[in-house]
Design a protein around this motif. Structure first.
Motif, short mmCIF file in Angstrom:
data_model
loop_
_atom_site.label_atom_id
_atom_site.label_comp_id
_atom_site.label_asym_id
_atom_site.label_seq_id
_atom_site.Cartn_x
_atom_site.Cartn_y
_atom_site.Cartn_z
N ALA A 26 -37.55 -100.29 65.15
CA ALA A 26 -38.34 -99.96 66.34
C ALA A 26 -37.37 -99.70 67.49
CB ALA A 26 -39.29 -101.10 66.68
N SER A 27 -37.92 -99.29 68.63
CA SER A 27 -37.06 -99.05 69.80
C SER A 27 -36.48 -100.38 70.26
CB SER A 27 -37.88 -98.42 70.91
OG SER A 27 -38.77 -99.39 71.44
N PRO A 28 -35.37 -100.34 71.00
CA PRO A 28 -34.78 -101.60 71.50
C PRO A 28 -35.79 -102.46 72.27
CG PRO A 28 -33.24 -99.78 71.81
CD PRO A 28 -34.52 -99.18 71.31
N PHE A 77 -34.65 -107.22 61.89
CA PHE A 77 -35.05 -106.32 62.97
C PHE A 77 -33.90 -105.38 63.33
CE2 PHE A 77 -37.74 -110.04 63.42
CZ PHE A 77 -38.98 -109.51 63.72
N TYR A 78 -34.18 -104.08 63.36
CA TYR A 78 -33.17 -103.10 63.74
C TYR A 78 -33.70 -102.21 64.86
CZ TYR A 78 -31.05 -104.22 59.22
OH TYR A 78 -30.49 -104.87 58.16
N ALA A 79 -32.93 -102.10 65.94
CA ALA A 79 -33.28 -101.16 67.00
C ALA A 79 -32.71 -99.81 66.59
CB ALA A 79 -32.67 -101.61 68.32
N PHE A 80 -33.56 -98.79 66.50
CA PHE A 80 -33.07 -97.50 66.01
C PHE A 80 -32.34 -96.73 67.10
CE2 PHE A 80 -36.35 -95.55 68.29
CZ PHE A 80 -37.59 -95.95 67.86
N PRO A 81 -31.44 -95.85 66.68
CA PRO A 81 -30.87 -94.92 67.66
C PRO A 81 -31.94 -93.88 67.96
CG PRO A 81 -30.08 -94.44 65.45
CD PRO A 81 -30.96 -95.64 65.33
N GLU A 82 -31.76 -93.13 69.02
CA GLU A 82 -32.84 -92.20 69.40
C GLU A 82 -32.82 -90.91 68.60
OE1 GLU A 82 -33.56 -91.89 73.53
OE2 GLU A 82 -33.53 -94.06 73.79
N GLU A 83 -31.76 -90.68 67.85
CA GLU A 83 -31.75 -89.48 67.03
C GLU A 83 -32.26 -89.79 65.62
OE1 GLU A 83 -27.54 -91.12 67.21
OE2 GLU A 83 -29.24 -90.88 68.52
N VAL A 84 -31.97 -88.90 64.70
CA VAL A 84 -32.52 -89.05 63.35
C VAL A 84 -31.90 -90.25 62.63
CG1 VAL A 84 -32.72 -87.93 61.10
CG2 VAL A 84 -32.94 -86.59 63.19
#
Ligand code: ZN
Ligand code: ZN
Length: 238
Positions: free
Chosen positions: A80-82, A112-119
């Motif tokens: 998910a987002s940060p 839990f992983y905060a995704f980067p905003e790209e792919v």
């Protein structure tokens, strides 16, 4: 609508389960109704979870993932987002703070992983986060691609930015918020949703996160042929 005899009018909270042809199982949102939805759909396993945002209707089924930990004998990654990850860690403090874990306690085991905003790659899927405006908060929709096929799932939003529109232009399948026809501060109306689906040239569209103002049949009558109302248990093949 809630007392209608048409099964398609029985609306639980919005979520999506995506399964690749080789069986990778990606769940988007653990809705308050997740347990009921997972049993009804007979979801065999959950390999990864994506969360769109931390509103209660999209996260309050998170604890139910523990049964999948047991079945699969493994931890489950969640992306998910940060800021959403921060909210999840606060709301589900008992899952992440070891002092709460009592002997014999049965807790979900989630990374839990905060995704980067790209792919990002999740299993066989290329996942592109799509930030969208949802009232006072930013919500994330997702573009999920495998090979040349792609779908976008954006259940909670009021508007789509030009950048998001560009990223989903001509997409095969767009599943988009369409709460009702009366204006709402943080959700698209059905006419706004039709306009957005047509505006990006999606080959087919589905309206989701529908309220209780209209029956499934009422909504079909409002839509052009390539757009349909989604309903509980709907299966989309691509
Ligand atoms: Zn929301
Ligand atoms: Zn919602």
């Amino acid at each position: 609508v809630c007392t209608s005899a048409d099964a398609r009018d029985q609306r639980l909270r919005a979520s999506l389960w995506v399964q690749s042809r080789d069986g990778f199982s990606l769940l988007i949102d653990t809705s308050s109704d997740f347990r009921q939805q997972a049993l009804r759909t007979a979801i065999p396993r959950v390999d990864a979870v994506l969360i769109t945002h931390s509103h209660v209707d999209h996260i309050f089924g998170l604890d139910e993932l523990r049964r999948f930990n047991t079945i699969q004998h493994e931890r489950i990654p969640l992306y998910a987002s940060p800021s959403t990850i921060q909210d999840l860690r606060r709301v589900f403090d008992y899952m992440v703070t070891p002092r709460h874990i009592a002997p014999g306690g049965y807790l979900p085991e989630i990374d839990f992983y905060a995704f980067p905003e790209e792919v990002t790659t999740i299993g066989p899927f290329e996942v592109q986060p799509l930030p969208v405006e949802h009232g006072h908060t930013v919500t994330w929709g997702y573009r999920i691609a495998i090979g040349a096929k792609a779908l976008a799932y954006i259940p909670d939003c009021k508007t789509l930015s030009d950048d998001v529109r560009r990223r989903i232009r001509g997409i095969d399948t767009l599943i988009l918020d369409g709460l009702r026809t009366r204006q709402h501060g943080s959700h698209m109306t059905i006419p706004e949703s039709i306009q957005a689906i047509e505006g990006v040239g999606a080959k087919r569209g589905f309206i989701t996160h529908i309220g209780h103002d209209y029956s499934h049949e009422d909504i079909i009558a409002m839509l052009p042929p390539h757009i349909q109302p989604a309903h509980d248990g709907l299966v989309i093949e691509s």
